[in-house]
Design a protein around this motif. Structure first.
Motif, PDB file in Angstrom:
ATOM      1  N   PHE A   8     -10.082  -7.935   4.375  1.00 32.21           N
ATOM      2  CA  PHE A   8     -11.677  -8.241   4.175  1.00 32.21           C
ATOM      3  C   PHE A   8     -11.822  -9.348   3.821  1.00 32.21           C
ATOM      4  N   ASP A   9     -12.862 -10.198   4.433  1.00 28.05           N
ATOM      5  CA  ASP A   9     -13.122 -11.583   4.252  1.00 28.05           C
ATOM      6  C   ASP A   9     -11.900 -12.416   4.481  1.00 28.05           C
ATOM      7  N   ARG A  10     -11.645 -13.157   3.480  1.00 28.53           N
ATOM      8  CA  ARG A  10     -10.244 -13.854   3.700  1.00 28.53           C
ATOM      9  C   ARG A  10      -8.986 -13.338   2.866  1.00 28.53           C
ATOM     10  N   PHE A  11      -9.299 -12.056   2.655  1.00 27.33           N
ATOM     11  CA  PHE A  11      -7.994 -11.466   2.013  1.00 27.33           C
ATOM     12  C   PHE A  11      -7.264 -10.654   2.784  1.00 27.33           C
ATOM     13  N   GLU A  12      -6.131 -10.115   2.503  1.00 26.72           N
ATOM     14  CA  GLU A  12      -5.266  -9.022   2.938  1.00 26.72           C
ATOM     15  C   GLU A  12      -4.560  -8.280   1.902  1.00 26.72           C
ATOM     16  N   LEU A  13      -4.724  -6.838   1.872  1.00 25.79           N
ATOM     17  CA  LEU A  13      -4.279  -6.250   0.884  1.00 25.79           C
ATOM     18  C   LEU A  13      -3.090  -5.255   1.376  1.00 25.79           C
ATOM     19  N   ASP A  14      -2.077  -5.211   0.841  1.00 34.27           N
ATOM     20  CA  ASP A  14      -1.055  -4.437   1.305  1.00 34.27           C
ATOM     21  C   ASP A  14      -0.525  -3.568   0.123  1.00 34.27           C
ATOM     22  N   PRO A  15      -0.962  -2.104   0.137  1.00 36.38           N
ATOM     23  CA  PRO A  15      -0.849  -1.381  -0.985  1.00 36.38           C
ATOM     24  C   PRO A  15       0.849  -0.943  -0.845  1.00 36.38           C
ATOM     25  N   GLU A  16       1.372  -0.762   0.273  1.00 37.86           N
ATOM     26  CA  GLU A  16       3.024  -0.726   0.173  1.00 37.86           C
ATOM     27  C   GLU A  16       3.810  -1.853  -0.421  1.00 37.86           C
TER      28      GLU A  16
END
Length: 368
Positions: A8-16
Motif C-alpha cells: 500500500f502506497d510506498r509500504f510493504e507489509l509481510d505478516p509471515e
C-alpha cells in the motif's frame, strides 16, 4: 517479500516475516503495534473494534484505552498519516478503526511511476539534496537563536560590570551578541550538516546521527579555534591560549545528534516539545562535562581572552560572585557551560524538527 504480503502506497507489509518496509527500507515497530497494523490491513476497509484489538493484539491482557490510542497514534506517525485527513487509518468514533488505503498483493507488479511533468526532472535531481539543505538551514537558524540569547546574557552581565568605565552598555551587548552569534551560527550549521550527511547515508535519523553531529561539531570547533589563534597571533603577536575547539565541538555535536535520534526514535516524525526537552537535557549534560573535563565553552573562552590581555574590559566575574567565587571559577564555568549547551542543543533540535514538519515531506531521509 514472501507470498501473502501486502503493498500500500510506498509500504510493504509481510505478516509471515513480521516486517514492514518503506521503499525497501525496514521500518521499526514494536511487536504489538505491528500486530495491530497487520490486523487492520487484513480487515481492509472493515471496522476493527476495540474489543478485537484487545483480544487479538493484547491477547486479553488488561490495558487502558490510552494504550490503544497510543498504538494508533504511533502507526499514523509511522505511515505519515493524518487523523484529520486519513490516507491509511480512519477513526470510527466510539467504535474502532478501519484501514482505508488501497491494498495490492505484494506479488503483484508495482504500479508505474506517473509520467513526469516538464519540471519533474529538475525536481527529481534536486530531491536528494533537499534534506541536506533543509537541515543546514535549520542549523543556521537554531544556532543563531542560541548565540543571540547567550550573547545577550553575557552582554548584560558585562554591561553591568562597574569596572568598565567609558564603555557603553549598548556596545558591550552588540559586541558580545555578534561574537556569540557568529560562533553559534558556524557550530549549528556544522552539526546540522553532519547529522544530515549521516541521515542521507543511512536513510534514517539513527545512531549514526551521533557520529555525524560529533564530526560536524569537531570540524567547526577546530576551524574556529585555528582562526581565533591565528588571528590573535597575527594582530597582537600572542595566542589567546586554550580556547574552545575541536574536542568541545565534538562533545556538544554528539549530544545534539543523540537528542535528534532519541526524539525520532520515541515520537516518529518528531515531537517539538519532547525533542526540545531531550535536547536541553543532552546539551546541558555535554556543556557540564566539557569544563569538568578541562575544556572550555564560550564563557570560559571569553574569560580566558580577558585574562590573557590585561587591557581588556571584559569581565565575567559577576557570575562567579553568584556562587561565592572570586573571579570566573570552576563552578561558574560549569554553570555557564551547561547553560550554553542547553541553549545550543535545544534551539538546534527544535529548529530541525520545525523544518522537518513544515517545509515538506522528505522522501530520501526517513525519520525512523
Amino acid at each position: 517479500m514472501a507470498s501473502g504480503g501486502y503493498r500500500f502506497d510506498r509500504f510493504e507489509l509481510d505478516p509471515e516475516d513480521r516486517r514492514l518496509t518503506r521503499d525497501g527500507v525496514t521500518v521499526e515497530l514494536n511487536a504489538r503495534y505491528l500486530d495491530a497494523l497487520i490486523l487492520l490491513v487484513r480487515e481492509n476497509g472493515r471496522l476493527v473494534s476495540k474489543d478485537r484489538f484487545l483480544d487479538e493484539v493484547w491477547k486479553g491482557v488488561p490495558v487502558t484505552d490510552e494504550a490503544l490510542t497510543q498504538c494508533i497514534r504511533t502507526l499514523r506517525r509511522t505511515l505519515d498519516d493524518d487523523a484529520a485527513r486519513p490516507r491509511f487509518i480512519a477513526t470510527a468514533p466510539k467504535h474502532g478503526y478501519r484501514f482505508v488505503a488501497e491494498i495490492a498483493s505484494a506479488d503483484a507488479p508495482a504500479p508505474p511511476d506517473p509520467a513526469p511533468t516538464p519540471t519533474a526532472p529538475a525536481a527529481a535531481r534536486a530531491r536528494p539534496w533537499t534534506p541536506f539543505l533543509m537541515l543546514g538551514a535549520a542549523g543556521i537558524v537554531g544556532g543563531g537563536v542560541a548565540g543571540l540569547v547567550g550573547g545577550l546574557i553575557y552582554g548584560f552581565i558585562g554591561a553591568a560590570d562597574p569596572l568598565q568605565p567609558g564603555l557603553g552598555a549598548g556596545s558591550v551587548l552588540m559586541v558580545l551578541a555578534c561574537l556569540t552569534v557568529i560562533v553559534s551560527l558556524m557550530g549549528g550549521f556544522g552539526v546540522a550538516m553532519g547529522i544530515a550527511v549521516a541521515g542521507i547515508l543511512s536513510r534514517r535519523i539513527g545512531p549514526w546521527s551521533i557520529v555525524g553531529g560529533a564530526v560536524g561539531g569537531m570540524m567547526v570547533g577546530g576551524i574556529v579555534r585555528a582562526l581565533g589563534v591565528d588571528a590573535f597571533n597575527l594582530l597582537l603577536g600572542q595566542s589567546p591560549g586554550d580556547i574552545t575547539g575541536a574536542p568541545e565541538g565534538a562533545i556538544l555535536g554528539g549530544a545534539v545528534g543523540l537528542a535528534a535520534w532519541l526524539t525520532v526514535r520515541r515520537t516518529g516524525r518528531g515531537s517539538l516539545r519532547y525533542g526540545v526537552a531531550v535536547a536541553a537535557l543532552c546539551g546541558a549534560a555535554a556543556g557540564l562535562i566539557i569544563p569538568l573535563a578541562g575544556g572550555r565553552m564560550m564563557g570560559g573562552s571569553l574569560e580566558l581572552l580577558a585574562d590573557q590581555f590585561p587591557a581588556s574590559r571584559l569581565r565575567l566575574s559577576p557570575i562567579g560572585a553568584l556562587f561565592g567565587e572570586t573571579g570566573f571559577g570552576p563552578i561558574a564555568q560549569a554553570f555557564t557551560g551547561a547553560l550554553e549547551g542547553l541553549l545550543f542543543s535545544a534551539c538546534l533540535v527544535g529548529a530541525m524538527i520545525v523544518a522537518r514538519r513544515n517545509l515538506g515531506r522528505l522522501r530520501t531521509l526517513t525519520w525512523r
